[in-house]
Motif scaffolding. Structure first.
Motif, PDB file in Angstrom:
ATOM      1  N   THR A 108      -4.327  20.430  64.211  1.00  0.00           N
ATOM      2  CA  THR A 108      -4.399  20.511  62.757  1.00  0.00           C
ATOM      3  C   THR A 108      -5.686  21.248  62.423  1.00  0.00           C
ATOM      4  OG1 THR A 108      -5.562  18.383  62.541  1.00  0.00           O
ATOM      5  CG2 THR A 108      -3.154  18.330  62.368  1.00  0.00           C
ATOM      6  N   ARG A 109      -5.795  21.658  61.158  1.00  0.00           N
ATOM      7  CA  ARG A 109      -7.035  22.335  60.762  1.00  0.00           C
ATOM      8  C   ARG A 109      -7.398  21.978  59.333  1.00  0.00           C
ATOM      9  NH1 ARG A 109      -6.051  27.431  57.804  1.00  0.00           N
ATOM     10  NH2 ARG A 109      -8.251  27.825  58.110  1.00  0.00           N
ATOM     11  N   LYS A 110      -8.685  22.081  59.066  1.00  0.00           N
ATOM     12  CA  LYS A 110      -9.226  21.870  57.722  1.00  0.00           C
ATOM     13  C   LYS A 110     -10.366  22.863  57.563  1.00  0.00           C
ATOM     14  CE  LYS A 110      -9.924  17.626  56.621  1.00  0.00           C
ATOM     15  NZ  LYS A 110     -10.499  16.285  56.524  1.00  0.00           N
ATOM     16  N   GLY A 111     -10.160  23.903  56.742  1.00  0.00           N
ATOM     17  CA  GLY A 111     -11.172  24.937  56.600  1.00  0.00           C
ATOM     18  C   GLY A 111     -11.403  25.639  57.923  1.00  0.00           C
ATOM     19  N   ASP A 112     -12.664  25.703  58.345  1.00  0.00           N
ATOM     20  CA  ASP A 112     -13.013  26.357  59.608  1.00  0.00           C
ATOM     21  C   ASP A 112     -13.010  25.402  60.797  1.00  0.00           C
ATOM     22  OD1 ASP A 112     -13.345  28.786  58.341  1.00  0.00           O
ATOM     23  OD2 ASP A 112     -15.493  28.498  58.015  1.00  0.00           O
ATOM     24  N   VAL A 113     -12.577  24.174  60.591  1.00  0.00           N
ATOM     25  CA  VAL A 113     -12.569  23.180  61.661  1.00  0.00           C
ATOM     26  C   VAL A 113     -11.150  23.045  62.206  1.00  0.00           C
ATOM     27  CG1 VAL A 113     -12.975  20.765  62.245  1.00  0.00           C
ATOM     28  CG2 VAL A 113     -14.510  21.931  60.660  1.00  0.00           C
ATOM     29  N   LEU A 114     -11.048  23.067  63.522  1.00  0.00           N
ATOM     30  CA  LEU A 114      -9.777  22.857  64.212  1.00  0.00           C
ATOM     31  C   LEU A 114      -9.849  21.510  64.914  1.00  0.00           C
ATOM     32  CD1 LEU A 114      -7.042  24.054  65.181  1.00  0.00           C
ATOM     33  CD2 LEU A 114      -8.293  24.915  67.172  1.00  0.00           C
ATOM     34  N   TYR A 115      -8.781  20.742  64.811  1.00  0.00           N
ATOM     35  CA  TYR A 115      -8.699  19.453  65.495  1.00  0.00           C
ATOM     36  C   TYR A 115      -7.663  19.561  66.606  1.00  0.00           C
ATOM     37  CZ  TYR A 115     -11.248  17.741  61.456  1.00  0.00           C
ATOM     38  OH  TYR A 115     -12.194  17.558  60.480  1.00  0.00           O
ATOM     39  N   ALA A 116      -8.041  19.150  67.799  1.00  0.00           N
ATOM     40  CA  ALA A 116      -7.129  19.104  68.931  1.00  0.00           C
ATOM     41  C   ALA A 116      -6.913  17.625  69.261  1.00  0.00           C
ATOM     42  CB  ALA A 116      -7.711  19.845  70.132  1.00  0.00           C
ATOM     43  N   ILE A 117      -5.735  17.133  68.958  1.00  0.00           N
ATOM     44  CA  ILE A 117      -5.421  15.719  69.170  1.00  0.00           C
ATOM     45  C   ILE A 117      -4.813  15.581  70.563  1.00  0.00           C
ATOM     46  CG2 ILE A 117      -4.137  13.735  68.305  1.00  0.00           C
ATOM     47  CD1 ILE A 117      -4.179  15.219  65.523  1.00  0.00           C
ATOM     48  N   LEU A 118      -5.547  14.899  71.432  1.00  0.00           N
ATOM     49  CA  LEU A 118      -5.126  14.697  72.822  1.00  0.00           C
ATOM     50  C   LEU A 118      -4.197  13.486  72.856  1.00  0.00           C
ATOM     51  CD1 LEU A 118      -8.671  15.059  74.449  1.00  0.00           C
ATOM     52  CD2 LEU A 118      -7.033  16.878  73.856  1.00  0.00           C
ATOM     53  N   LEU A 119      -2.908  13.736  73.048  1.00  0.00           N
ATOM     54  CA  LEU A 119      -1.922  12.659  72.955  1.00  0.00           C
ATOM     55  C   LEU A 119      -1.978  11.690  74.127  1.00  0.00           C
ATOM     56  CD1 LEU A 119       1.061  14.732  71.561  1.00  0.00           C
ATOM     57  CD2 LEU A 119      -0.647  13.403  70.303  1.00  0.00           C
ATOM     58  N   GLU A 120      -2.478  12.148  75.247  1.00  0.00           N
ATOM     59  CA  GLU A 120      -2.674  11.292  76.428  1.00  0.00           C
ATOM     60  C   GLU A 120      -4.013  11.680  77.029  1.00  0.00           C
ATOM     61  OE1 GLU A 120      -1.903   8.231  78.815  1.00  0.00           O
ATOM     62  OE2 GLU A 120      -0.414   8.872  77.343  1.00  0.00           O
ATOM     63  N   TRP A 121      -4.827  10.710  77.403  1.00  0.00           N
ATOM     64  CA  TRP A 121      -6.158  11.000  77.923  1.00  0.00           C
ATOM     65  C   TRP A 121      -6.043  11.792  79.227  1.00  0.00           C
ATOM     66  CZ3 TRP A 121     -10.591  11.371  75.762  1.00  0.00           C
ATOM     67  CH2 TRP A 121     -11.768  11.413  76.519  1.00  0.00           C
ATOM     68  N   PRO A 122      -6.687  12.975  79.302  1.00  0.00           N
ATOM     69  CA  PRO A 122      -6.535  13.834  80.469  1.00  0.00           C
ATOM     70  C   PRO A 122      -7.525  13.574  81.601  1.00  0.00           C
ATOM     71  CG  PRO A 122      -7.715  14.999  78.773  1.00  0.00           C
ATOM     72  CD  PRO A 122      -7.350  13.653  78.193  1.00  0.00           C
ATOM     73  N   GLY A 123      -8.425  12.640  81.407  1.00  0.00           N
ATOM     74  CA  GLY A 123      -9.464  12.424  82.412  1.00  0.00           C
ATOM     75  C   GLY A 123     -10.735  13.131  82.003  1.00  0.00           C
ATOM     76  N   ASN A 124     -11.498  13.623  82.973  1.00  0.00           N
ATOM     77  CA  ASN A 124     -12.827  14.177  82.688  1.00  0.00           C
ATOM     78  C   ASN A 124     -12.833  15.604  82.166  1.00  0.00           C
ATOM     79  OD1 ASN A 124     -13.675  11.759  83.591  1.00  0.00           O
ATOM     80  ND2 ASN A 124     -14.751  12.504  85.379  1.00  0.00           N
ATOM     81  N   GLN A 125     -11.691  16.276  82.190  1.00  0.00           N
ATOM     82  CA  GLN A 125     -11.682  17.667  81.728  1.00  0.00           C
ATOM     83  C   GLN A 125     -10.300  18.050  81.236  1.00  0.00           C
ATOM     84  OE1 GLN A 125     -13.739  20.652  84.041  1.00  0.00           O
ATOM     85  NE2 GLN A 125     -12.102  22.113  83.666  1.00  0.00           N
ATOM     86  N   ILE A 126     -10.291  18.947  80.265  1.00  0.00           N
ATOM     87  CA  ILE A 126      -9.038  19.527  79.791  1.00  0.00           C
ATOM     88  C   ILE A 126      -9.281  20.997  79.492  1.00  0.00           C
ATOM     89  CG2 ILE A 126      -9.424  18.936  77.358  1.00  0.00           C
ATOM     90  CD1 ILE A 126      -6.327  18.405  77.286  1.00  0.00           C
TER      91      ILE A 126
END
Length: 141
Positions: free
Chosen positions: A73-91
Motif C-alpha cells: 500500500t502507499r500513502k504519499g511518498d511512503v510505501l508499505y510492504a506488509i509481510l504476510l508471513e515472517w521471512p526470518g532474518n532477511q527478505i
C-alpha cells in the motif's frame, strides 16, 4: 469482517470471536498507518503463494501464506510492504529494484533496519523476532 462474527441465539458474541476482534484491533493499532488512508501501489504484491481458480472464478483451493508473500500500500511518498508471513532474518523485495529508498523501519520496532538495493531487489535485514504474530509491516520512505 463483522459478517463473519455472528452472535449466538442469546445475542452474545462467542469468546473466540471476541478475541479475534481484539486481535484485529491490536494489529491495526500497530500497523494501521499502512491501512488507513492508503491507496494501492502500482504492484499489488509478490511472493510464492498462488491461488488456484476454478470455473466462474471461484476459488478451488486456498493455501496459507509463505515467507516472501508481500502486499503493498502507499500513502504519499511512503510505501508499505506488509509481510504476510515472517521471512526470518532477511527478505528480498524484487519489486523494489530501482525505486529510490532513503529509510526503512519495521512498524512497532525500535531496532534499526539495514538494507541495500541490488539487481535482485531491495534486500532488507530483519530483527530475529517479528513484532506481531500476524503480518508485519515495513515502512519504506
Amino acid at each position: 469482517l463483522l459478517i463473519n462474527i455472528g452472535p449466538k441465539a442469546d445475542g452474545t458474541i462467542p469468546e473466540v470471536m471476541q478475541q479475534r476482534l481484539l486481535d484485529v484491533g491490536s494489529w491495526l493499532k500497530l500497523n494501521g498507518e499502512a491501512i488507513y488512508e492508503t491507496t494501492p501501489w502500482s504492484v499489488f504484491g509478490e511472493g510464492p503463494t498462488k491461488k488456484e481458480m476454478g470455473s466462474w472464478g471461484r476459488q478451488e483451493a486456498a493455501y496459507g501464506f509463505q515467507p516472501g508473500d508481500i502486499r503493498f500500500t502507499r500513502k504519499g511518498d511512503v510505501l508499505y510492504a506488509i509481510l504476510l508471513e515472517w521471512p526470518g532474518n532477511q527478505i528480498t523485495i524484487s519489486s523494489l529494484k530501482t525505486i529510490p529508498v532513503h529509510k526503512i523501519t519495521l512498524l512497532g520496532s525500535v531496532d534499526p533496519i539495514r538494507w541495500k538495493q541490488t539487481g535482485d531487489g531491495l534486500q532488507v535485514a530483519l530483527p530475529d523476532d517479528p513484532v506481531s504474530s500476524f503480518a508485519n509491516t515495513l515502512k519504506i520512505e
